[in-house]
Design a protein around this motif. Structure first.
Motif, PDB file in Angstrom:
ATOM      1  N   TRP A 257       0.830  -1.204   0.000  1.00 13.45           N
ATOM      2  CA  TRP A 257       0.000   0.000   0.000  1.00 13.45           C
ATOM      3  C   TRP A 257       0.866   1.256   0.000  1.00 13.45           C
ATOM      4  CZ3 TRP A 257      -4.236  -2.410  -1.061  1.00 13.45           C
ATOM      5  CH2 TRP A 257      -4.537  -3.637  -0.439  1.00 13.45           C
ATOM      6  N   ASP A 258       0.263   2.343  -0.405  1.00 14.60           N
ATOM      7  CA  ASP A 258       0.950   3.633  -0.459  1.00 14.60           C
ATOM      8  C   ASP A 258       0.722   4.374   0.854  1.00 14.60           C
ATOM      9  OD1 ASP A 258       2.139   6.022  -1.120  1.00 14.60           O
ATOM     10  OD2 ASP A 258       1.100   6.259  -3.039  1.00 14.60           O
ATOM     11  N   TYR A 259       1.807   4.593   1.620  1.00 17.66           N
ATOM     12  CA  TYR A 259       1.697   5.202   2.950  1.00 17.66           C
ATOM     13  C   TYR A 259       2.334   6.589   3.011  1.00 17.66           C
ATOM     14  CZ  TYR A 259      -0.159   1.219   5.600  1.00 17.66           C
ATOM     15  OH  TYR A 259      -0.954   0.234   6.109  1.00 17.66           O
ATOM     16  N   ARG A 311      -7.392  16.124  -0.708  1.00 17.75           N
ATOM     17  CA  ARG A 311      -8.308  15.020  -0.467  1.00 17.75           C
ATOM     18  C   ARG A 311      -8.295  13.966  -1.579  1.00 17.75           C
ATOM     19  NH1 ARG A 311     -12.279  16.593   3.288  1.00 17.75           N
ATOM     20  NH2 ARG A 311     -13.768  15.123   2.368  1.00 17.75           N
ATOM     21  N   HIS A 312      -7.651  14.241  -2.697  1.00 13.17           N
ATOM     22  CA  HIS A 312      -7.759  13.358  -3.858  1.00 13.17           C
ATOM     23  C   HIS A 312      -6.527  12.454  -3.959  1.00 13.17           C
ATOM     24  CE1 HIS A 312     -11.339  15.422  -5.245  1.00 13.17           C
ATOM     25  NE2 HIS A 312     -10.723  16.564  -4.979  1.00 13.17           N
ATOM     26  N   LEU A 313      -6.734  11.152  -3.695  1.00 14.90           N
ATOM     27  CA  LEU A 313      -5.634  10.188  -3.663  1.00 14.90           C
ATOM     28  C   LEU A 313      -6.020   8.937  -4.443  1.00 14.90           C
ATOM     29  CD1 LEU A 313      -4.933  10.364   0.188  1.00 14.90           C
ATOM     30  CD2 LEU A 313      -3.846  11.714  -1.581  1.00 14.90           C
ATOM     31  N   LEU A 314      -6.286   9.087  -5.703  1.00 16.89           N
ATOM     32  CA  LEU A 314      -6.744   7.974  -6.522  1.00 16.89           C
ATOM     33  C   LEU A 314      -5.715   6.847  -6.513  1.00 16.89           C
ATOM     34  CD1 LEU A 314      -8.835   6.885  -8.573  1.00 16.89           C
ATOM     35  CD2 LEU A 314      -7.431   7.935 -10.377  1.00 16.89           C
ATOM     36  N   GLU A 315      -6.156   5.643  -6.176  1.00 21.68           N
ATOM     37  CA  GLU A 315      -5.262   4.490  -6.156  1.00 21.68           C
ATOM     38  C   GLU A 315      -5.181   3.851  -7.536  1.00 21.68           C
ATOM     39  OE1 GLU A 315      -5.565   0.061  -4.348  1.00 21.68           O
ATOM     40  OE2 GLU A 315      -5.568   1.654  -2.818  1.00 21.68           O
ATOM     41  N   TRP A 316      -3.930   3.530  -7.954  1.00 20.92           N
ATOM     42  CA  TRP A 316      -3.741   2.840  -9.224  1.00 20.92           C
ATOM     43  C   TRP A 316      -2.534   1.915  -9.122  1.00 20.92           C
ATOM     44  CZ3 TRP A 316       0.707   4.029 -12.266  1.00 20.92           C
ATOM     45  CH2 TRP A 316       1.447   5.128 -11.825  1.00 20.92           C
ATOM     46  N   GLU A 317      -2.482   0.944 -10.009  1.00 22.31           N
ATOM     47  CA  GLU A 317      -1.404  -0.038 -10.003  1.00 22.31           C
ATOM     48  C   GLU A 317      -0.422   0.254 -11.129  1.00 22.31           C
ATOM     49  OE1 GLU A 317      -3.051  -3.943 -10.054  1.00 22.31           O
ATOM     50  OE2 GLU A 317      -4.167  -3.659  -8.173  1.00 22.31           O
ATOM     51  N   CYS A 318       0.850   0.216 -10.773  1.00 20.17           N
ATOM     52  CA  CYS A 318       1.927   0.570 -11.703  1.00 20.17           C
ATOM     53  C   CYS A 318       2.466  -0.710 -12.355  1.00 20.17           C
ATOM     54  CB  CYS A 318       3.034   1.303 -10.949  1.00 20.17           C
ATOM     55  SG  CYS A 318       4.357   1.903 -11.998  1.00 20.17           S
ATOM     56  N   ALA A 319       2.137  -0.909 -13.625  1.00 15.32           N
ATOM     57  CA  ALA A 319       2.452  -2.174 -14.288  1.00 15.32           C
ATOM     58  C   ALA A 319       3.930  -2.337 -14.598  1.00 15.32           C
ATOM     59  CB  ALA A 319       1.637  -2.285 -15.574  1.00 15.32           C
ATOM     60  N   TRP A 320       4.668  -1.232 -14.730  1.00 22.34           N
ATOM     61  CA  TRP A 320       6.058  -1.360 -15.187  1.00 22.34           C
ATOM     62  C   TRP A 320       7.086  -1.492 -14.062  1.00 22.34           C
ATOM     63  CZ3 TRP A 320       2.956   2.911 -16.145  1.00 22.34           C
ATOM     64  CH2 TRP A 320       3.227   4.056 -15.408  1.00 22.34           C
ATOM     65  N   LEU A 321       6.663  -1.402 -12.813  1.00 25.37           N
ATOM     66  CA  LEU A 321       7.574  -1.642 -11.698  1.00 25.37           C
ATOM     67  C   LEU A 321       7.360  -3.058 -11.177  1.00 25.37           C
ATOM     68  CD1 LEU A 321       7.423   1.745  -9.736  1.00 25.37           C
ATOM     69  CD2 LEU A 321       9.313   0.871 -11.147  1.00 25.37           C
ATOM     70  N   GLY A 322       8.452  -3.812 -11.076  1.00 26.15           N
ATOM     71  CA  GLY A 322       8.350  -5.223 -10.716  1.00 26.15           C
ATOM     72  C   GLY A 322       8.045  -5.497  -9.265  1.00 26.15           C
ATOM     73  N   GLY A 323       8.141  -4.469  -8.407  1.00 26.60           N
ATOM     74  CA  GLY A 323       7.848  -4.651  -6.997  1.00 26.60           C
ATOM     75  C   GLY A 323       9.073  -5.025  -6.192  1.00 26.60           C
ATOM     76  N   TYR A 324       9.059  -4.685  -4.908  1.00 28.18           N
ATOM     77  CA  TYR A 324      10.175  -4.998  -4.029  1.00 28.18           C
ATOM     78  C   TYR A 324      10.288  -6.518  -3.895  1.00 28.18           C
ATOM     79  CZ  TYR A 324      13.197  -5.200   0.038  1.00 28.18           C
ATOM     80  OH  TYR A 324      14.239  -5.479   0.888  1.00 28.18           O
ATOM     81  N   GLU A 325      11.409  -7.078  -4.360  1.00 33.79           N
ATOM     82  CA  GLU A 325      11.634  -8.525  -4.372  1.00 33.79           C
ATOM     83  C   GLU A 325      10.442  -9.262  -4.972  1.00 33.79           C
ATOM     84  OE1 GLU A 325      13.322 -10.320  -0.916  1.00 33.79           O
ATOM     85  OE2 GLU A 325      14.677  -8.634  -0.535  1.00 33.79           O
ATOM     86  N   SER A 327       7.319  -8.339  -5.078  1.00 29.92           N
ATOM     87  CA  SER A 327       6.042  -8.154  -4.363  1.00 29.92           C
ATOM     88  C   SER A 327       5.163  -7.199  -5.175  1.00 29.92           C
ATOM     89  CB  SER A 327       6.296  -7.594  -2.962  1.00 29.92           C
ATOM     90  OG  SER A 327       7.168  -8.430  -2.236  1.00 29.92           O
ATOM     91  N   ARG A 328       4.154  -7.748  -5.799  1.00 26.53           N
ATOM     92  CA  ARG A 328       3.296  -6.976  -6.666  1.00 26.53           C
ATOM     93  C   ARG A 328       1.841  -7.158  -6.247  1.00 26.53           C
ATOM     94  NH1 ARG A 328       4.852  -7.577 -12.896  1.00 26.53           N
ATOM     95  NH2 ARG A 328       3.711  -5.622 -12.897  1.00 26.53           N
ATOM     96  N   PRO A 329       0.981  -6.182  -6.596  1.00 30.51           N
ATOM     97  CA  PRO A 329       1.251  -5.023  -7.446  1.00 30.51           C
ATOM     98  C   PRO A 329       1.915  -3.878  -6.685  1.00 30.51           C
ATOM     99  CG  PRO A 329      -1.028  -4.978  -6.756  1.00 30.51           C
ATOM    100  CD  PRO A 329      -0.448  -6.259  -6.204  1.00 30.51           C
ATOM    101  N   VAL A 330       2.503  -2.957  -7.455  1.00 32.08           N
ATOM    102  CA  VAL A 330       2.992  -1.697  -6.913  1.00 32.08           C
ATOM    103  C   VAL A 330       1.860  -0.682  -7.043  1.00 32.08           C
ATOM    104  CG1 VAL A 330       4.604   0.219  -7.253  1.00 32.08           C
ATOM    105  CG2 VAL A 330       5.406  -2.156  -7.418  1.00 32.08           C
ATOM    106  N   ARG A 331       1.511  -0.067  -5.914  1.00 31.10           N
ATOM    107  CA  ARG A 331       0.365   0.843  -5.915  1.00 31.10           C
ATOM    108  C   ARG A 331       0.807   2.274  -5.593  1.00 31.10           C
ATOM    109  NH1 ARG A 331      -1.712  -3.874  -3.162  1.00 31.10           N
ATOM    110  NH2 ARG A 331      -3.517  -4.769  -4.238  1.00 31.10           N
ATOM    111  N   PHE A 332       0.173   3.216  -6.237  1.00 33.55           N
ATOM    112  CA  PHE A 332       0.298   4.633  -5.907  1.00 33.55           C
ATOM    113  C   PHE A 332      -1.104   5.158  -5.618  1.00 33.55           C
ATOM    114  CE2 PHE A 332       4.108   3.771  -8.369  1.00 33.55           C
ATOM    115  CZ  PHE A 332       5.091   4.399  -7.613  1.00 33.55           C
ATOM    116  N   GLY A 333      -1.197   6.054  -4.611  1.00 35.93           N
ATOM    117  CA  GLY A 333      -2.513   6.461  -4.137  1.00 35.93           C
ATOM    118  C   GLY A 333      -3.059   5.404  -3.198  1.00 35.93           C
ATOM    119  N   ASN A 334      -4.158   5.704  -2.514  1.00 37.95           N
ATOM    120  CA  ASN A 334      -4.689   4.747  -1.545  1.00 37.95           C
ATOM    121  C   ASN A 334      -6.209   4.841  -1.477  1.00 37.95           C
ATOM    122  OD1 ASN A 334      -5.263   3.240   0.922  1.00 37.95           O
ATOM    123  ND2 ASN A 334      -3.045   3.309   1.239  1.00 37.95           N
TER     124      ASN A 334
END
Length: 593
Positions: A257-259, A311-325, A327-334
């Protein structure tokens, strides 16, 4: 592959944060603010997604790191077979435009050094246009530009900017990155010595406010306070819950999650950690941010905001980042921004109550907002919500959420009586009593023999350690004792506390790492119960989890023996501060105020 989470150190300038690995690589930096797109995203991908590494060419035999004083100015010492270099890294405090400084000095022998800078925009995907401007290089893409200044004219190609140096004892070289808008003129050259001095002076003046007396954990508390300041927006007072997004709660998992935003659930814990350690100005700035964020209709209060209060924090998944070790999906926003969490009202009212108890009254005009919040609580407390842990499985009647609505009324009553406000006290007391009876009747599961996460459910939840910490029940109440015993028997592993077991089925397994804040809460509850040696044993276990520069992530994987979750985590650090202080001062407690 990115470094282990605990092998990173934090840099911060009061608007954003960067993570530096032990090998000299900056793998994460969102510029110019916490919420911006990262220009270094190797943490969630690989080197091609952006990083800046400065390190000796030959193998490093030993690395040691420290912060200079009570600051986030990092000194890393690399020892090789040929010599020793010291590298000082910092995001300069209050500098406009923002700067990242890396200064390397050879202190023994001779060392060949390499610097490779790969800037990426658009969340680690977009390669900029590198072009020379005299001895400088500027990386440009759309509205963004980053200027590179080094000790000599660098080499550059379409991928990166490279510098190779040979240093002998006494030699020093300075590197500076400056974040600008692409339409702005080139930034002025930086006086690195003066800037480092000014940054350290600012940190020193801030640290002089800290008041800890002879606390046995004073050094550890100070480290956590430094991290907390590093995650604070110096302009608005908002505090990001962490510097990162999508670091997994379990390595290889999908709970990512995006914190990088402000969570209202942290409000009163954070207020106590700041006000209770002498940091009045920072506590007041946090309180004022809360008031601005909550201004308006209480029913429209959100769980999460940006550090600017957006107030606007649209959550989306970043397809081109492979994730930490991986760990997918990579998310921005929440997407938690759209959830209903009734615990936030208790947090907000309690945060204002804590500020009053520490002689920082928010002013009579604020009472209209508090009263509106309390009246809203009276209308909604019977409704289900998503709960403290932001369940995405639907609305339920969460035991802790009900207790926190009681807390809102309880603290509102105390504040109204102490300040002489004219409110319907009898109605508020009646509703507080009704909520209390509801929690005691439906929150305690006789079959489990403990308070459970939801009314009628049998899932244990370590957040219910907050019942005594918030003063809802005494720590020695038989129902609290039974709940603590159940948590110790079923939610502890390797001496640490997990939030809950998997998917509502006791015994199904651990879906994440041990939750560091919950471990701190249990240590404090044990201390309240007079179980002093057990409390100390657990808290010392948490102390040992901190990395070499005193930082804690959200969780700890007890099987892999690694930190996990977003890093560094505010809730972990404020829970750590408050528990550590309680060992020496029982009046440092939300319950004691």
């Amino acid at each position: 592959m990115a470094a282990r989470i605990e092998d990173y150190a934090l840099l911060g300038d009061g608007r954003t944060a960067a993570l530096v690995a032990k090998d000299g690589s900056i793998d994460w930096l969102c510029w110019p603010t916490f919420e911006s797109s990262p220009c270094f995203a190797a943490l969630l991908g690989d080197a091609s997604n952006g990083q800046w590494r400065i390190a000796p060419v030959e193998p490093v035999q030993h690395v040691r790191r420290r912060y200079l004083g009570d600051s986030l100015v990092l000194e890393t010492t690399f020892e090789t077979a040929s010599g020793v270099v010291e590298m000082t890294d910092c995001l300069t405090w209050s500098e406009v435009p923002p700067r990242l400084v890396r200064s390397v000095k050879c202190v023994a022998g001779c060392v060949a050094l390499t610097s490779e800078l790969a800037v990426r925009f658009d969340h680690g995907r977009l390669k900029p246009w590198y072009r020379r401007v005299g001895r400088r290089v500027v990386a440009v893409a759309g509205p963004h530009s980053i200027w590179f200044d080094g000790p000599l004219a660098p080499a550059c190609d379409a991928q990166s900017v490279q510098v190779e140096l040979n240093l002998t004892a006494g030699d020093r070289c300075d590197f500076v990155l400056t974040c600008c808008r692409s339409h702005e003129p080139p930034p002025a050259a930086l006086n690195v010595d003066q800037t480092l001095h000014t940054t350290l002076l600012d940190w020193s003046q801030w640290a002089d406010q800290i008041d800890l007396g002879n606390d046995r954990y004073a050094d550890a508390i100070r480290s956590s306070l430094v991290a907390l300041r590093g995650l604070t927006n110096r302009v608005t007072g908002g505090i990001a819950a962490a510097a990162t997004t999508s670091l997994p709660e379990l390595i290889g998992g999908d709970l990512n999650w995006d914190y990088r935003y402000c969570w209202l659930r942290d409000a009163s814990f954070t207020m106590l950690a700041l006000a209770g350690t002498g940091l009045r100005a920072q506590a007041q700035a946090w309180r004022d941010w809360l008031l601005r964020a909550l201004a308006g209709e209480p029913a429209q209060a959100q769980t999460v905001y940006t550090t600017d209060g957006d107030r606007h924090l649209l959550e989306w998944e970043c397809a081109w980042l492979g994730g930490y070790e991986g760990s997918r999906p990579v998310r921005f926003g929440n997407a938690a921004v759209t959830q209903s969490q009734h615990d936030i009202y208790g947090e907000l009212i309690d945060a204002l109550y804590v500020s009053r108890c520490h002689d920082m009254p928010p002013g009579d005009e604020v009472w209209f907002l508090e009263r509106a919040l309390i009246e809203h609580v009276r209308r909604v407390w019977k409704e289900p919500d998503n709960g403290l842990w932001e369940s995405r499985g639907g609305l339920r009647h969460h035991t802790l959420s009900k207790m926190m609505t009681w807390l809102a009324l309880d603290r509102g009553i105390k504040s109204a009586l102490s300040d002489g406000h004219d409110v319907p006290i009898d109605d508020w007391r009646r509703d507080a009593h009704e909520i209390r009876e509801s929690v005691l009747t439906y929150g305690f599961h006789s079959g489990v023999g403990a308070f459970t996460q939801t009314y009628g459910g049998d899932r244990l939840d370590a957040s219910l350690l907050l019942l005594p910490l918030r003063g809802f029940l005494p720590a020695d109440d038989p129902r609290v004792v039974a709940t603590v015993t159940a948590i110790e028997q079923h939610l502890m592993h390797d001496g640490l506390v997990y939030r809950f077991l998997g998917d509502d089925k006791p015994g199904q397994g651990r879906p994440e790492g041990a939750f560091i804040a919950c471990s701190c809460w249990l240590a404090q509850v044990r201390q309240m119960q007079g179980r002093h040696e057990e409390a100390k044993e657990l808290f010392e276990r948490v102390v040992a989890l901190r990395n070499d520069v005193g930082l804690l992530a959200e969780e700890f994987d007890t099987d892999l023996k690694r930190q996990c979750g977003n890093f560094p985590q505010v809730l972990s650090h404020v829970a750590f501060i408050n528990a550590a202080r309680y060992f020496d001062d029982p009046d440092h407690s939300l319950n004691a105020l």
